[in-house]
Design a protein around this motif. Structure first.
Motif, PDB file in Angstrom:
ATOM      1  N   TYR A 114       0.830  -1.209   0.000  1.00 42.85           N
ATOM      2  CA  TYR A 114       0.000   0.000   0.000  1.00 42.85           C
ATOM      3  C   TYR A 114       0.863   1.256   0.000  1.00 42.85           C
ATOM      4  N   GLU A 132      -2.247  -8.883  -9.020  1.00 40.58           N
ATOM      5  CA  GLU A 132      -3.255  -8.785  -7.965  1.00 40.58           C
ATOM      6  C   GLU A 132      -4.617  -9.221  -8.504  1.00 40.58           C
ATOM      7  N   LEU A 159     -17.232  -7.685  -6.883  1.00 37.48           N
ATOM      8  CA  LEU A 159     -17.348  -6.835  -5.705  1.00 37.48           C
ATOM      9  C   LEU A 159     -17.160  -7.644  -4.430  1.00 37.48           C
ATOM     10  N   TYR A 162     -13.609  -8.435  -3.928  1.00 36.88           N
ATOM     11  CA  TYR A 162     -12.873  -7.280  -3.436  1.00 36.88           C
ATOM     12  C   TYR A 162     -13.128  -7.015  -1.969  1.00 36.88           C
ATOM     13  N   ARG A 163     -14.370  -7.230  -1.561  1.00 38.59           N
ATOM     14  CA  ARG A 163     -14.673  -6.987  -0.146  1.00 38.59           C
ATOM     15  C   ARG A 163     -13.866  -7.940   0.735  1.00 38.59           C
ATOM     16  N   VAL A 165     -10.993  -9.374  -0.105  1.00 36.35           N
ATOM     17  CA  VAL A 165      -9.594  -8.977  -0.223  1.00 36.35           C
ATOM     18  C   VAL A 165      -9.288  -7.777   0.672  1.00 36.35           C
ATOM     19  N   ILE A 166     -10.144  -6.792   0.604  1.00 34.54           N
ATOM     20  CA  ILE A 166      -9.961  -5.588   1.410  1.00 34.54           C
ATOM     21  C   ILE A 166      -9.949  -5.926   2.895  1.00 34.54           C
ATOM     22  N   GLN A 169      -6.681  -7.713   3.777  1.00 34.36           N
ATOM     23  CA  GLN A 169      -5.509  -6.836   3.798  1.00 34.36           C
ATOM     24  C   GLN A 169      -5.581  -5.859   4.970  1.00 34.36           C
ATOM     25  N   SER A 170      -6.790  -5.514   5.364  1.00 34.35           N
ATOM     26  CA  SER A 170      -6.936  -4.542   6.448  1.00 34.35           C
ATOM     27  C   SER A 170      -6.427  -5.081   7.779  1.00 34.35           C
ATOM     28  N   LEU A 173      -3.111  -3.764   7.598  1.00 35.05           N
ATOM     29  CA  LEU A 173      -3.038  -2.299   7.540  1.00 35.05           C
ATOM     30  C   LEU A 173      -3.412  -1.661   8.865  1.00 35.05           C
ATOM     31  N   LYS A 174      -4.431  -2.223   9.498  1.00 40.84           N
ATOM     32  CA  LYS A 174      -4.917  -1.629  10.749  1.00 40.84           C
ATOM     33  C   LYS A 174      -4.561  -2.495  11.940  1.00 40.84           C
ATOM     34  N   ALA A 191     -15.100 -10.707  10.222  1.00 39.93           N
ATOM     35  CA  ALA A 191     -14.900  -9.576   9.298  1.00 39.93           C
ATOM     36  C   ALA A 191     -14.625 -10.047   7.870  1.00 39.93           C
ATOM     37  N   CYS A 195     -18.456 -11.542   5.201  1.00 38.48           N
ATOM     38  CA  CYS A 195     -18.847 -10.865   3.962  1.00 38.48           C
ATOM     39  C   CYS A 195     -19.700 -11.759   3.068  1.00 38.48           C
TER      40      CYS A 195
ATOM     41  N   ARG B 163     -14.785  -1.982  10.593  1.00 36.27           N
ATOM     42  CA  ARG B 163     -15.154  -2.576   9.305  1.00 36.27           C
ATOM     43  C   ARG B 163     -15.770  -1.524   8.397  1.00 36.27           C
ATOM     44  N   ILE B 166     -12.902   0.828   7.265  1.00 35.99           N
ATOM     45  CA  ILE B 166     -12.068   0.155   6.265  1.00 35.99           C
ATOM     46  C   ILE B 166     -12.774   0.118   4.917  1.00 35.99           C
ATOM     47  N   SER B 170     -11.550   2.040   1.594  1.00 34.75           N
ATOM     48  CA  SER B 170     -11.155   1.204   0.463  1.00 34.75           C
ATOM     49  C   SER B 170     -11.721   1.712  -0.851  1.00 34.75           C
ATOM     50  N   ILE B 181     -16.619  -1.576 -11.305  1.00 36.28           N
ATOM     51  CA  ILE B 181     -17.635  -2.583 -10.960  1.00 36.28           C
ATOM     52  C   ILE B 181     -18.936  -1.958 -10.481  1.00 36.28           C
TER      53      ILE B 181
END
Lengths: 224, 224, 224, 224
Positions: A114, A132, A159, A162-163, A165-166, A169-170, A173-174, A191, A195, B163, B166, B170, B181
């Motif tokens: 990032y 990626e 989508l 991606y949710r 993946v995000i 990765q978070s 990150l957090k 978390a 999803c 959540r 994030i 994102s 998308i």
DNA sequence: CATGAATGAGGATTCATTCAT
DNA sequence: CATGAATGAATCCTCATTCAT
């Protein structure tokens, strides 16, 4: 496109590259790409500055090696985690879980990606984005299988991928805050898996219950 | 702790600081903090290099001004978005929505925050983390109200707040793909509000339905 | 050659110049000419930067004002110390004493002269050297009178004058150490007057004794 | 406290340091420490700017090397000039003479020391002052021996040592004028040795005469 | 293959000076 | 006369890269 080297012995190249990759991850994570000097990386790797330039042609190459590391891990480990699994929901669960845990084991690289992707030359950036997307496709494929099987209510698979993946990765990150609140296992369940679990169809929900009672799916107790 | 200036006229300071903030956001987003020169920022702001140093003491100060910008926006706009709203679910919806849209209007700063926070001196990093926690607390507070009212099933409010945060950030971080998308509105509904909607209790679900039919809550049609 | 000013009122000029001279001496002594900023001098003088440039045309002018200060003192005070004195030895003693004490009262300027003369433009340097030579001539003249009167053994008057000057200036230059060893009065007697006392002829020695017993010459008890 | 370097080979360090020392003396003498650029020194030394920073960590280090140069010369040469000499007066004469001639051969450094010592950081200033005191002690020791032997009338040895030091340094400081009046040899005799010769006791005077007739002491003909 | 000394382009920062008010 | 905001030239220092050993 790929990192090139002056040295010819391929085994040596592989060994040195790994040294430099790990050193790069450490040093760049600690200091950031721009503040870190090539000498810093060389010292961390236990070699001389001159040697670095025998195996990479650029400081940017060092960064690319570092960022590419986690992508290689994904491409090696997710397929092997899926091998032999047949049920779409089991496969989605496995892919997601594997993806999340690889990310969690490489927090420094995730953060680095990032922070420093923009420091690469366009050519490298394109390459990483492409990789990626391919990684995401591993998860997206499982989602599509579940949709095809009617286990998920209609939704855009990209989508949802991606949710996931995000969210995964978070964790890296957090991490400085999230780790205070939940464990990795809790996070993955509440978390990440949450999803797609929220999008299970009736049929999907029943299948999950069966898989759990058959012992083919561990976890998700609290949310499914 | 705060950015200090040599010039004394406070109105002038405010004006120049805003110039520099916006110029900093643009330039640092385009080039990254380290590659961007102070001269680049000065030119973007339409002033001389020397002038910059009359209003900030450091290149880092420019970055701090840029990163602090979005935080100030949150602290100004979220409370004003909540003003006059009483129903806990309406408030949670409003806070989340406002937070997401402020982030979406400041994509460059969001990305910059992830990329360049580490470029600041520890003191500034601490300050920003503190401010981020306070921002999150604005959302967390609404979640807690919903929990107290029994509109959400038991859950850790900090985790849920994270959540949401994030997911909202994102949109900026992965905008290059997400925008292909979904639209922002779709994303807010399916990826951000979806986080807490999935945790609505029976009571919460009923209340949502009522609020929607009363016209007190727009949106969420597809997911609630 | 001389410092010029934009302002016309001569009284104001004189007042401001003195402010700037004293401020310059303080600031340049504390920080050195190059490290000190014009703003530093302005603040020390209690005025604005802009005002400085109404009375001098240059930062160098400020330095010149400071260095010139002590020279003006010499040219005002030594002649007045000699006024009314007739005996060559009394005059030599008075000139030397006066010169030494003016230097001692302006230690900062003496040091500054040694440190910063080279920072001036050649034109100013020449001017200062010229003025220094003229000052020395005040002492050299007294020495010549003593030689003509046969009170000193044959010697080069310029050299002797320089030795006196050097000894006097050294009280300021090496004050950090000399002050630990002797008082100013002791130093003047044993290190400054001693230079010419050592060259007294028989006749000169007798005259000194007489002057002392007549009360026309105080001091030199220990060395003559 | 000491100047440090990145390069490891000690012979190379020594060689480069000497290059930089001499270049520093020249350039700083010509332009002054502040006006001179590091590039000026590098060019004078025939190397690149970057190389300079492999051997010193600072522009100030260059100045320290330059100023320290003459001190090293004193500490090497004065003891060797005294080696084998036994008579206190011969030793005092030799120490003074040696000290004066080293100063005279390094006029630029002497001037530089007066002008630029304050440009160093406090730590370096303290170090230089300490070393200067130690140098002076070499002369002071000889004076004390003469006092103990009864060759000088009672006097403060520190003060006399300082007078010698001051006179010797002044040859460099005021060379532009003194050289017009006297030769170095004359100056040493009439302005430097004269300081202590004036304080010889009867016994001392007799000893000098004997040493001269024995050929053990050359010079002082005109003043002793 | 490996080393590390040498290079020099590039950028943050300062401050003398100006000039509109 | 006095102010102080604005300018931009000038310089120290870093570090990626090379290349002789």
């Amino acid at each position: 496109m790929n990192v090139t080297s002056i040295v010819e012995n391929p085994l040596l190249i592989e060994k040195r590259r790994m040294q430099l990759t790990l050193a790069g991850i450490n040093v760049f994570s600690r200091l950031g790409f721009h503040k870190a000097t090539v000498k810093d990386v060389a010292i961390e790797a236990g070699v001389s500055v001159g040697l670095v330039y025998q195996y990479v042609s650029d400081k940017q190459d060092l960064l690319f090696l570092a960022l590419n590391h986690i992508i290689r891990r994904h491409h090696e480990e997710i397929p092997s985690a899926l091998a032999g699994l047949e049920d779409p929901l089991v496969r989605l669960h496995a892919a997601t879980d594997s993806y999340a845990r690889i990310n969690a084991s490489n927090k420094a690289v995730v953060v680095l990606t990032y922070r420093e992707t923009k420091s690469l030359k366009p050519e490298f950036i394109r390459k990483l984005k492409q990789l990626e997307i391919e990684t995401n496709r591993l998860i997206e494929g499982c989602i599509q299988e579940c949709l095809d099987a009617g286990f998920l209510v209609p939704t855009k698979p990209e989508l949802l991928a991606y949710r996931v993946v995000i969210a995964a990765q978070s964790w890296s990150l957090k991490n400085w805050q999230l780790a205070k609140i939940v464990t990795l296992d809790e996070y993955i369940e509440h978390a990440i898996h949450a999803c797609w679990v929220a999008l299970l169809s009736q049929k999907g929900r029943r299948r999950i219950a069966k898989l759990q009672s058959d012992g083919l799916l561990k976890g998700l107790a609290a949310i499914a």
